[in-house]
Design an enzyme around this catalytic site. Sequence first.
Site, short mmCIF file in Angstrom:
data_model
loop_
_atom_site.label_atom_id
_atom_site.label_comp_id
_atom_site.label_asym_id
_atom_site.label_seq_id
_atom_site.Cartn_x
_atom_site.Cartn_y
_atom_site.Cartn_z
N PRO A 1 1.13 -1.14 -0.33
CA PRO A 1 0.16 0.27 0.26
C PRO A 1 1.34 1.31 -0.41
O PRO A 1 2.22 1.07 0.85
CB PRO A 1 -0.94 -0.12 0.94
CG PRO A 1 -0.12 -1.42 1.78
CD PRO A 1 0.90 -1.95 1.32
N MET A 2 0.28 2.28 -0.55
CA MET A 2 1.29 3.58 -0.82
C MET A 2 0.36 4.63 -1.43
O MET A 2 -0.82 4.93 -1.98
CB MET A 2 2.51 3.80 -1.76
CG MET A 2 4.13 2.62 -2.13
SD MET A 2 4.61 3.14 -2.89
CE MET A 2 3.75 1.83 -4.10
N ALA A 3 -0.07 5.06 0.45
CA ALA A 3 -0.95 6.63 0.12
C ALA A 3 -0.18 7.54 -1.02
O ALA A 3 0.62 8.11 -1.30
CB ALA A 3 -0.90 6.95 1.82
N CYS B 1 3.05 3.99 9.49
CA CYS B 1 3.81 5.36 9.14
C CYS B 1 3.68 6.02 10.12
O CYS B 1 3.28 5.76 11.38
CB CYS B 1 1.54 5.40 8.97
SG CYS B 1 2.28 7.50 8.46
N LYS C 1 0.51 -5.06 9.51
CA LYS C 1 1.73 -4.10 8.83
C LYS C 1 2.35 -3.29 9.71
O LYS C 1 2.00 -2.22 10.38
CB LYS C 1 1.67 -3.18 7.35
CG LYS C 1 2.30 -1.95 7.13
CD LYS C 1 2.67 -3.42 5.59
CE LYS C 1 4.10 -2.36 5.21
NZ LYS C 1 4.06 -1.09 3.78
N GLN D 1 -6.73 -1.27 4.32
CA GLN D 1 -5.94 -0.80 5.81
C GLN D 1 -6.12 0.07 5.99
O GLN D 1 -6.87 1.31 5.68
CB GLN D 1 -4.87 -0.48 5.14
CG GLN D 1 -3.87 -0.44 6.48
CD GLN D 1 -2.07 0.16 4.94
OE1 GLN D 1 -2.04 0.96 5.41
NE2 GLN D 1 -0.91 -0.61 5.30
C1 LIG Z 1 4.59 7.49 -0.97
C2 LIG Z 1 4.36 6.30 0.48
C3 LIG Z 1 3.20 5.99 0.97
C4 LIG Z 1 3.18 5.00 1.74
N1 LIG Z 1 2.03 4.51 2.15
C5 LIG Z 1 2.18 3.60 3.19
C6 LIG Z 1 0.61 3.28 3.10
O1 LIG Z 1 -0.42 4.06 2.98
N2 LIG Z 1 -0.34 1.80 4.40
C7 LIG Z 1 1.43 1.48 4.77
O2 LIG Z 1 1.68 0.17 5.17
N3 LIG Z 1 2.69 1.56 4.11
C8 LIG Z 1 2.81 2.75 3.12
N4 LIG Z 1 4.27 2.45 2.56
C9 LIG Z 1 5.54 1.53 2.86
C10 LIG Z 1 4.98 0.72 2.18
O3 LIG Z 1 4.06 0.14 1.63
C11 LIG Z 1 6.31 0.34 1.87
O4 LIG Z 1 6.31 -1.14 2.97
C12 LIG Z 1 8.05 0.77 2.17
O5 LIG Z 1 8.10 2.07 1.22
C13 LIG Z 1 8.76 0.21 2.20
O6 LIG Z 1 9.44 -0.25 1.14
P1 LIG Z 1 10.53 -0.06 -0.25
O7 LIG Z 1 11.64 -0.67 1.29
O8 LIG Z 1 10.74 -0.59 -0.94
O9 LIG Z 1 10.22 1.06 0.16
C14 LIG Z 1 3.97 4.27 2.03
C15 LIG Z 1 5.95 4.05 1.25
C16 LIG Z 1 5.60 5.24 -0.09
C17 LIG Z 1 6.72 5.00 -0.77
#
Ligand SMILES: Cc1cc2nc3c(=O)[nH]c(=O)nc-3n(C[C@H](O)[C@H](O)[C@H](O)COP(=O)(O)O)c2cc1C
Length: 191
Positions: free
Chosen positions: A20-22, A105, A144, A75
């Site tokens: 998930p990515m907000a 978060c 998470k 989520q």
């Molecule tokens: C822009 C952005 C928004 C995110 N939003 C959420 C979210 O809403 N919920 C969540 O559990 N993780 C969120 N994450 C975390 C990602 O799901 C992921 O776990 C995290 O970036 C680790 O992966 P990476 O090592 O490839 O960056 C977000 C990450 C980014 C970069």
Amino acid sequence: MRPPTKIGAVSLDHPAALAPMAGMTDTAFRRLVKRHGGCGLVVTEMVSSEGLVRGIDRTLEYAEYTEEERPVSIQIFGGDPRVMADAAQIVEGMGADIIDINMGCPAKKVTGGYSGSALMRDLDHAVSLIDAVIGAVDVPVTVKMRLGWDAANRNAPDLAQRAEAAGIGLITVHARTRCQFFKDAADVRPY
Ligand SMILES: Cc1cc2nc3c(=O)[nH]c(=O)nc-3n(C[C@H](O)[C@H](O)[C@H](O)COP(=O)(O)O)c2cc1C
């Protein structure tokens, strides 16, 4: 042949999940990933439990999805067990296959409300949220989390064990501490 991946009674036809990515993984993005066969599970952007309970239109939009995204995990985040339980029932009523609890978060506006990764600082409270959500719904509940709040407090294994004992169906770890936000390489060494 690879065995099917299951979360509770929910079967996934592909072992990868879309993180998930907000602000990024809205329903259009998720559908594109599904159409290209990129994952077996999509997760909505994080949705405020307070906003759900108050019926705020913008919040409800974050929880919307289309049938082609199934199985879909919604989520939710928040710091009050009763509000989280009510929000979980709302998204279950919206048809969520799985409910994921956000304990990762790092944003101040979320951690200041004693939710998101702030829960890594109080595992008793984190587990009370987990218990409240699991007790409120029939669908599988997942969580998470971060590695911990900071480098001196990497307590994800403690929370993971307590979450598993409480009945959590799947645990995802964002392998950075809260204090790292999104900086540095993720620490994916085995514990
Ligand atoms: C822009 C952005 C928004 C995110 N939003 C959420 C979210 O809403 N919920 C969540 O559990 N993780 C969120 N994450 C975390 C990602 O799901 C992921 O776990 C995290 O970036 C680790 O992966 P990476 O090592 O490839 O960056 C977000 C990450 C980014 C970069």
